[in-house]
Design an enzyme around this catalytic site. Structure first.
Site, short mmCIF file in Angstrom:
data_model
loop_
_atom_site.label_atom_id
_atom_site.label_comp_id
_atom_site.label_asym_id
_atom_site.label_seq_id
_atom_site.Cartn_x
_atom_site.Cartn_y
_atom_site.Cartn_z
N ASN A 1 6.30 4.74 12.21
CA ASN A 1 5.15 4.94 13.31
C ASN A 1 5.41 4.18 14.39
OD1 ASN A 1 2.61 5.53 14.31
ND2 ASN A 1 1.45 5.15 12.54
N CYS B 1 -2.74 5.61 18.23
CA CYS B 1 -1.62 6.66 18.05
C CYS B 1 -1.87 7.99 18.62
CB CYS B 1 -1.51 6.89 16.44
SG CYS B 1 -1.14 5.26 15.64
N HIS C 1 2.25 13.62 15.07
CA HIS C 1 2.09 12.05 15.32
C HIS C 1 2.94 11.76 13.81
CE1 HIS C 1 1.60 7.96 15.26
NE2 HIS C 1 0.62 8.12 14.62
N1 ACO Z 1 4.77 -1.88 -1.22
C1 ACO Z 1 4.54 -1.78 -2.55
N2 ACO Z 1 3.23 -1.56 -2.72
C2 ACO Z 1 2.39 -1.48 -1.88
C3 ACO Z 1 2.78 -1.73 -0.35
C4 ACO Z 1 3.90 -1.75 -0.15
N3 ACO Z 1 4.45 -1.82 1.22
N4 ACO Z 1 1.52 -1.47 0.33
C5 ACO Z 1 0.54 -1.33 -0.50
N5 ACO Z 1 1.04 -1.46 -1.77
C6 ACO Z 1 0.21 -1.18 -3.11
C7 ACO Z 1 -1.24 -1.55 -2.68
O1 ACO Z 1 -1.31 -2.84 -3.01
C8 ACO Z 1 -1.86 -0.64 -4.09
O2 ACO Z 1 -1.78 -1.44 -5.31
P1 ACO Z 1 -2.80 -1.41 -6.29
O3 ACO Z 1 -3.03 0.04 -6.87
O4 ACO Z 1 -2.48 -2.35 -7.50
O5 ACO Z 1 -4.20 -1.97 -5.51
C9 ACO Z 1 -1.10 0.53 -4.14
O6 ACO Z 1 0.19 0.12 -3.59
C10 ACO Z 1 -1.55 1.72 -3.73
O7 ACO Z 1 -2.14 1.27 -2.32
P2 ACO Z 1 -2.61 2.67 -1.29
O8 ACO Z 1 -3.08 1.91 0.10
O9 ACO Z 1 -3.84 3.36 -2.19
O10 ACO Z 1 -1.41 3.54 -1.09
P3 ACO Z 1 -1.38 4.85 -0.30
O11 ACO Z 1 -0.91 5.76 -1.21
O12 ACO Z 1 -2.65 5.30 0.45
O13 ACO Z 1 -0.48 4.60 0.85
C11 ACO Z 1 -0.37 4.12 3.23
C12 ACO Z 1 -0.55 3.71 1.66
C13 ACO Z 1 1.03 4.49 3.23
C14 ACO Z 1 -0.67 3.34 4.21
C15 ACO Z 1 -0.92 5.46 3.49
O14 ACO Z 1 -2.49 5.47 2.91
C16 ACO Z 1 -1.27 5.81 4.72
O15 ACO Z 1 -0.43 6.69 5.46
N6 ACO Z 1 -2.35 6.03 5.55
C17 ACO Z 1 -2.66 6.67 6.66
C18 ACO Z 1 -2.00 5.77 7.95
C19 ACO Z 1 -2.20 6.56 9.16
O16 ACO Z 1 -2.16 7.71 9.39
N7 ACO Z 1 -2.84 5.78 9.99
C20 ACO Z 1 -3.18 6.61 11.56
C21 ACO Z 1 -2.32 6.06 12.55
S1 ACO Z 1 -1.79 4.46 12.81
C22 ACO Z 1 -2.52 3.92 14.24
O17 ACO Z 1 -3.35 4.53 14.68
C23 ACO Z 1 -2.27 2.42 14.65
#
Ligand code: ACO
Length: 322
Positions: A279, A113, A249
């Site tokens: 993204n 990214c 980003h």
């Molecule tokens: N729909 C419904 N529920 C979901 C989904 C979904 N699509 N995905 C995960 N959940 C659930 C999980 O299983 C978890 O359930 P549990 O509490 O029963 O275990 C709950 O939702 C919370 O999951 P988290 O992963 O803790 O959710 P979070 O608030 O952290 O959001 C996200 C997830 C959106 C991925 C966030 O963490 C994020 O944006 N992270 C950073 C991503 C990023 O910046 N990446 C870098 C660039 S990408 C690259 O370089 C390729």
């Protein structure tokens, strides 16, 4: 002093739009969850047969047209992608031939990214040193091809697209500074665990998929982006109030809001596309930049901060006077 100035921008998104509601049909998710946690409402997904270079070619042609130059004026091509058309040759070389350019250096950069910021920073060095006069810098991805469409934790987050800029040598304005970093210790928090030289059978079986520990990545991303903002301002002896536009980003609305807060910026000064594009990895910044340039928000002379964070981990920024 010679600066590398953005002479033209371009972008391209595949026509095919996949909404959160469409994804509700595929995995156990909801429109509400995706909007609340990420800000994403829809993403563009390339059609079968549409490749990274196909998307990039359209974006590049638009950037070349906006710069008012001929493709043959370009003397450097740097292409950021994580999803290349082939193992080799590079997307940059494939694109070079399609644009009817011969002889200039052309190569790919892989920083996930952060790829576009890495590519821009590299092109800037070529221009500053006088090695190149007109560089084509691209970020393009078909990230949809490395997603496991039954994994709700990743498939809802990404989209496909391409963005490009033409950078040219200019005596007055342009890129003021770039700042690149990486920390490979975080490899396993965000990766595709197989490749040509490691578990190639998984690749051949069509199982080269993104794996991410999202919440751990999230925490590091917010902290790191805060630090790079400080580093960039300090290097330029600038105040937060000197920045007119933030083009971040586009991974997650909550990360973008945190960075804008750190800069005391109103969201009106932040270019936001994550809601419509998801993204798009290396394509996300040039896509957002092109949108804000074309709709007249970003004007000549304004100060623009680009920042990115991604797999590696890699992160970086570029501060420029547009
Ligand atoms: N729909 C419904 N529920 C979901 C989904 C979904 N699509 N995905 C995960 N959940 C659930 C999980 O299983 C978890 O359930 P549990 O509490 O029963 O275990 C709950 O939702 C919370 O999951 P988290 O992963 O803790 O959710 P979070 O608030 O952290 O959001 C996200 C997830 C959106 C991925 C966030 O963490 C994020 O944006 N992270 C950073 C991503 C990023 O910046 N990446 C870098 C660039 S990408 C690259 O370089 C390729």
């Amino acid at each position: 002093m010679t600066f590398a100035r953005i002479a033209g921008t371009g972008s391209y998104l595949p026509d095919n739009i996949v909404t959160n509601r469409d994804l509700e049909e595929r995995v156990d998710t909801s429109d509400q969850w995706i909007r609340d946690r990420t800000g994403i409402e829809q993403r563009h997904i390339a059609l079968p047969g549409q490749s990274t270079v196909d998307l990039a070619e359209q974006a590049a042609l638009r950037a070349i047209e906006a710069a008012g130059i001929d493709a043959t004026d370009i003397d450097l091509i740097i292409f950021a992608t994580t999803t290349p058309d082939k193992v080799f040759p590079s997307c940059a070389c494939i694109l070079q031939a399609r644009l009817g350019i011969q002889g200039c250096p052309a190569f790919d950069i892989q920083a996930v990214c952060s790829g576009f910021v890495y590519a821009l920073a590299t092109a800037e060095k070529f221009i500053r040193t006088g090695t190149s006069k007109k560089a084509l810098v691209i970020g393009a991805e078909v990230f949809s091809r490395i997603l496991n469409w039954s994994d709700r934790t990743t498939c809802v987050l990404f989209g496909d697209g391409a963005g490009a800029v033409v950078l040219e040598a200019n005596e007055e304005a342009g890129i003021l500074s770039t700042h690149l970093h990486a920390d490979g210790r975080y490899e396993k928090l965000l990766h595709v665990p197989c490749g040509v030289a490691n578990d190639f059978d998984a690749v051949k079986a069509g199982q080269a998929f993104v794996e991410m520990k999202g919440n751990e990545v999230f925490k590091v991303a917010v902290n790191t982006l805060g630090q790079i903002v400080d580093e960039t301002l300090e290097a330029n002896q600038m105040q937060k109030s000197d920045i007119d536009w933030l083009v971040p980003h586009q991974a997650n609305l909550r990360i973008i809001i945190a960075t804008a807060r750190k800069l005391n910026m109103s969201m009106d000064q932040v270019v936001m596309t994550v809601n419509r594009h998801g993204n798009t990895s290396a394509a996300s910044i040039p896509l957002a930049l092109d949108e804000a340039v074309r709709d007249g928000r970003i004007k000549r002379g304004e100060v623009v901060l680009l920042e990115a964070f991604g797999g590696g981990f890699t992160w970086g920024s570029a501060l420029l006077r547009y």
